[in-house]
Design a protein around this motif. Structure first.
Motif, short mmCIF file in Angstrom:
data_model
loop_
_atom_site.label_atom_id
_atom_site.label_comp_id
_atom_site.label_asym_id
_atom_site.label_seq_id
_atom_site.Cartn_x
_atom_site.Cartn_y
_atom_site.Cartn_z
N GLY A 196 0.83 -1.20 0.00
CA GLY A 196 0.00 0.00 0.00
C GLY A 196 0.86 1.25 0.00
O GLY A 196 2.03 1.22 -0.39
N ILE A 197 0.27 2.35 0.44
CA ILE A 197 0.94 3.64 0.44
C ILE A 197 0.99 4.20 1.86
O ILE A 197 -0.01 4.17 2.58
CB ILE A 197 0.18 4.65 -0.47
N VAL A 198 2.17 4.70 2.27
CA VAL A 198 2.31 5.41 3.54
C VAL A 198 2.61 6.87 3.22
O VAL A 198 3.62 7.18 2.59
CB VAL A 198 3.45 4.84 4.41
N ARG A 199 1.70 7.75 3.64
CA ARG A 199 1.90 9.19 3.38
C ARG A 199 1.41 9.97 4.59
O ARG A 199 0.30 9.76 5.06
CB ARG A 199 1.16 9.61 2.11
N ASN A 200 2.27 10.84 5.10
CA ASN A 200 1.94 11.64 6.29
C ASN A 200 1.52 10.75 7.46
O ASN A 200 0.62 11.08 8.24
CB ASN A 200 0.84 12.65 5.98
N GLY A 201 2.16 9.58 7.57
CA GLY A 201 1.88 8.69 8.68
C GLY A 201 0.65 7.83 8.51
O GLY A 201 0.33 7.02 9.38
N ILE A 202 -0.07 7.98 7.39
CA ILE A 202 -1.30 7.21 7.16
C ILE A 202 -1.02 6.14 6.11
O ILE A 202 -0.54 6.44 5.02
CB ILE A 202 -2.45 8.12 6.70
N TYR A 203 -1.32 4.90 6.47
CA TYR A 203 -1.12 3.79 5.54
C TYR A 203 -2.45 3.36 4.94
O TYR A 203 -3.40 3.07 5.66
CB TYR A 203 -0.49 2.59 6.26
N ALA A 204 -2.50 3.32 3.62
CA ALA A 204 -3.68 2.84 2.89
C ALA A 204 -3.34 1.50 2.26
O ALA A 204 -2.47 1.42 1.39
CB ALA A 204 -4.11 3.84 1.82
N SER A 205 -4.01 0.46 2.72
CA SER A 205 -3.76 -0.89 2.21
C SER A 205 -4.37 -1.05 0.82
O SER A 205 -5.54 -0.71 0.60
CB SER A 205 -4.37 -1.92 3.17
#
Length: 298
Positions: A196-205
């Motif tokens: 997934g993507i980790v951006r600004n501390g938020i991970y989107a699976s």
């Protein structure tokens, strides 16, 4: 100031607007500069969309309650919601609205440890985070191969994974610096992949896959467990499991975000799209699921 990525498509005899990337994308929203004037801009953008000639309906899948466009859509089109769901997530921040992340019960932890011991009988169990772009692309390719094998084995059809652009998009995305890929291997062979993507501390699976040879030992659950336990080290403050709210996601989550799907007719002819989305397509999916179960039954 405002960017709303949409695409014009045909749905049978109808012409519809959908979120660019649908059905692979999980959320629908506009990108809007944060300032006091953002809602009038969204209103203006919506008015522009609804005045387009030749469009029968607007289909927006996965509009989060905190989306920039959510207030306008709720006020104007609330009666055109075709599905309400939740996107479970783990919020590891001290002031998390849902309270501290739930730790697994002793019984669940014992089960997970047993799974790990059982896997170890097949070879050394290794959890790894893949850092280099080439390795992430290879992991994504492997995850997609395992996902396609699962779809074939269970006689399922996925519009997202069947789309010819899906693999190219995900493999290209895997080279992004914010892309995250984790893997659990058993004796050097991949048992499960999470990406997934980790951006600004938020991970989107985005993608989870596992090898059917290890399915009885829950390698996907073990990988989630490892990520939850080491979230701070990985740099994850919020781990978003995305909709729909399946039990295996709620098991780890301490909160959830309401998510809505919209099918909004722009003219009388477009009401046929709403009928299809709300009534015909769900029944067709139910029939396909029943046929799938019949094919699997001995």
């Amino acid at each position: 100031m405002l960017l709303w990525p949409l695409v014009r498509r045909r749905l049978g005899p109808y012409v519809v607007l959908q979120t660019l990337g649908d059905p692979a994308t999980q959320y629908s929203d506009a990108l809007v500069e944060r300032c006091a004037n953002r809602e009038p801009w969204i209103e203006a953008a919506w008015n522009a969309l609804t005045s387009l000639a030749g469009i029968d309906a607007v289909l927006l899948r996965g509009v989060r309650a905190d989306a920039a466009v959510a207030p306008v859509l709720a006020a104007r089109c609330g009666h055109f919601v075709t599905r309400r769901e939740e996107a479970p997530f783990c919020d590891f921040r001290p002031d998390a609205r849902g309270g501290p992340v739930r730790r697994r019960s002793g019984r669940t932890l014992n089960t997970l440890r047993r799974h790990r011991r059982d896997l170890a009988e097949h070879g050394a169990v290794v959890f790894e985070i893949i850092g280099d772009p080439a390795g992430r692309v290879a992991a994504m390719r492997e995850a997609l191969r395992l996902k396609q094998a699962w779809l074939s084995r269970t006689n399922r059809i996925s519009a997202g994974y069947a789309h010819p652009a899906n693999q190219f998009f995900l493999e290209t995305l895997a080279t992004d610096p914010d892309f995250f890929a984790a893997r659990i291997t058993v004796g050097g062979e991949t048992a499960a992949v999470e990406a997934g993507i980790v951006r600004n501390g938020i991970y989107a699976s985005l993608v989870q896959s596992y090898d059917s040879r290890f399915a009885e030992h829950g390698p996907g659950r073990l990988l989630f467990w490892h990520m939850v336990e080491h979230a701070a080290e990985i740099g994850i403050e919020v781990l978003d499991f995305l909709a729909p709210s399946y039990p295996h996601k709620r098991e780890w989550a301490n909160d959830a975000m309401p998510v809505s799907d919209y099918a909004i007719p722009l003219r009388i002819w477009g009401r046929g799209v709403v009928t299809y989305i709300k009534h015909i397509r769900p029944r067709a999916k139910t029939c396909v699921e029943r046929l799938r179960r019949l094919r699997r039954s001995p």
